[in-house]
Design an enzyme around this catalytic site. Structure first.
Site, PDB file in Angstrom:
ATOM      1  N   THR A 165       0.692  -1.222  -0.102  1.00 35.63           N
ATOM      2  CA  THR A 165      -0.070   0.073  -0.050  1.00 35.63           C
ATOM      3  C   THR A 165       0.767   1.118  -0.136  1.00 35.63           C
ATOM      4  O   THR A 165       2.063   1.142   0.255  1.00 35.63           O
ATOM      5  CB  THR A 165      -1.029  -0.027   1.250  1.00 35.63           C
ATOM      6  OG1 THR A 165      -1.540  -1.119   1.129  1.00 35.63           O
ATOM      7  CG2 THR A 165      -1.613   1.162   1.585  1.00 35.63           C
ATOM      8  N   GLY A 195     -10.176  -3.151   3.630  1.00 33.08           N
ATOM      9  CA  GLY A 195      -9.182  -3.070   4.470  1.00 33.08           C
ATOM     10  C   GLY A 195      -8.936  -2.164   5.580  1.00 33.08           C
ATOM     11  O   GLY A 195      -9.976  -1.438   5.669  1.00 33.08           O
ATOM     12  N   ASP A 196      -8.073  -1.875   6.128  1.00 31.77           N
ATOM     13  CA  ASP A 196      -7.988  -0.913   7.107  1.00 31.77           C
ATOM     14  C   ASP A 196      -7.792   0.612   6.413  1.00 31.77           C
ATOM     15  O   ASP A 196      -7.974   1.545   7.030  1.00 31.77           O
ATOM     16  CB  ASP A 196      -6.528  -1.070   7.920  1.00 31.77           C
ATOM     17  CG  ASP A 196      -5.384  -1.118   7.182  1.00 31.77           C
ATOM     18  OD1 ASP A 196      -5.085  -2.047   6.028  1.00 31.77           O
ATOM     19  OD2 ASP A 196      -4.632  -0.012   7.417  1.00 31.77           O
ATOM     20  N   THR A 215       0.224   0.457   7.151  1.00 34.01           N
ATOM     21  CA  THR A 215       0.173  -0.573   6.306  1.00 34.01           C
ATOM     22  C   THR A 215       0.499  -2.056   6.782  1.00 34.01           C
ATOM     23  O   THR A 215       0.957  -2.176   7.751  1.00 34.01           O
ATOM     24  CB  THR A 215       1.449  -0.202   5.006  1.00 34.01           C
ATOM     25  OG1 THR A 215       1.454  -1.406   4.225  1.00 34.01           O
ATOM     26  CG2 THR A 215       2.682  -0.172   5.789  1.00 34.01           C
ATOM     27  N   GLY A 216      -0.161  -2.982   5.816  1.00 31.46           N
ATOM     28  CA  GLY A 216       0.191  -4.498   6.167  1.00 31.46           C
ATOM     29  C   GLY A 216      -1.056  -5.087   6.360  1.00 31.46           C
ATOM     30  O   GLY A 216      -2.031  -4.647   5.579  1.00 31.46           O
TER      31      GLY A 216
HETATM   32  N1  ASP Z   1      -3.415  -2.476   4.696  1.00 32.01           N
HETATM   33  C1  ASP Z   1      -3.770  -2.819   3.242  1.00 32.01           C
HETATM   34  C2  ASP Z   1      -4.909  -3.770   3.343  1.00 32.01           C
HETATM   35  O1  ASP Z   1      -5.076  -4.641   4.159  1.00 32.01           O
HETATM   36  C3  ASP Z   1      -2.518  -3.597   2.650  1.00 32.01           C
HETATM   37  C4  ASP Z   1      -1.015  -3.205   2.732  1.00 32.01           C
HETATM   38  O2  ASP Z   1      -0.936  -2.170   3.411  1.00 32.01           O
HETATM   39  O3  ASP Z   1      -0.420  -3.604   2.157  1.00 32.01           O
HETATM   40  O4  ASP Z   1      -5.821  -3.519   2.588  1.00 32.01           O
END
Ligand code: ASP
Length: 284
Positions: A165, A195-196, A215-216
């Site tokens: 992200t 997502g978040d 992110t994550g």
């Molecule tokens: N946080 C993002 C999600 O879960 C993905 C990412 O940060 O890579 O949609």
């Protein structure tokens, strides 16, 4: 106070592509120095990252489990509480511009068709963000995961075919903060999974004490209201670094998470995986 901007390219993204966040940070800082508005500066930085196909946001977003659809989340927040987000937005080049426009509506979040209609209303044309690299990533992942637990909940209308992200945080010369983030989501996503990134307090938060974005693994970030937790530490007087590190250290080892944060003391970025990010400071 010295203005600053920090931009990341996603937890798990390769350090070699740090020139992406660097270019976006330069664009965001130039915008800030010219116009003085942290909100518009984080939008500009996110727009630059969305247009870079190496990142999982806008052009280059991850494909859903069907290997065909792309649904993107994006959001933006200023320290005075202004917030706008889009969820599961399809066929649009710059989701962040639509999220920014949501701030000017009576609502905070728009999903799916309604978000896409707003994009067209803004004059943003129909656009397919799929890249050959996103396809390759999907095929590789599908080969490595012949059995996908999500398959039992498959909710796609069609037949089945086979994460990084972006985020930006700005502190203006007057100590005002803003934050943006944008994503094509993780892997293994059902249609409609959110997502978040578009959820206030989870993927991002801004207030008078600072601004944060995460992110994550979105599901873990939402459960923890991770960005709000980091913010609350800063509001109690912790530095951006101490607040971010404390919350990052509490994440289980198997869960990929990255954070960037800016407070009155400065800015910090960190991740329990690789995460390219760039921090630039302007003149006081
Ligand atoms: N946080 C993002 C999600 O879960 C993905 C990412 O940060 O890579 O949609």
């Amino acid at each position: 106070m010295k203005p600053l901007i920090i931009v990341h390219g996603g937890a798990g993204a390769l350090p070699e592509i740090v020139d992406g966040p660097q270019a976006a940070a330069q664009a965001g800082l130039a915008h800030l120095l010219l116009h003085g508005d942290p909100l518009e500066a984080v939008v500009e930085a996110a727009r630059v990252m969305e247009d870079d196909p190496r990142f999982n946001a806008g052009t280059g977003s991850n494909l859903r489990l069907d290997g065909a659809r792309i649904q993107m989340d994006a959001s933006v927040m200023a320290d005075d509480g202004r917030f706008g987000a889009v969820m599961a937005l399809e066929r649009t080049r710059n989701p962040i511009l639509v999220a920014r426009a949501v701030i000017d509506t009576p609502h905070l979040m728009l999903a799916g068709e309604g978000a896409q209609n707003l994009a067209r209303r803004l004059g943003l044309p129909d656009f397919d963000p799929t890249t050959p690299e996103a396809r390759r990533k999907f095929e590789k992942w599908r080969l490595e995961n012949p059995v996908v637990p999500h398959d039992r909940w498959r909710n796609f209308p069609e037949e089945m075919r086979a994460h990084d992200t972006i985020g930006a945080v700005v502190r203006g010369p007057d100590g005002r903060f803003a934050v943006s983030c944008s994503t094509g989501g993780t892997t293994m996503m059902l249609l409609g999974r959110v997502g978040d990134s578009p959820i206030v307090g989870a993927g991002l938060y801004a207030g008078p004490a600072g601004a944060v974005t995460a992110t994550g693994e979105g599901e873990e970030i939402i459960r923890r209201f991770l960005s709000l937790r980091v913010y609350e530490r800063m509001a109690r007087g912790e530095s951006a670094e101490s607040a971010g590190r404390a919350e990052l250290d509490a994440i289980p080892a198997g869960v990929a998470v990255g954070l960037i944060a800016a407070g009155l003391d400065g800015a910090w970025g960190g991740s329990n995986r690789q995460m390219p990010f760039a921090l630039l400071t302007g003149p006081a």
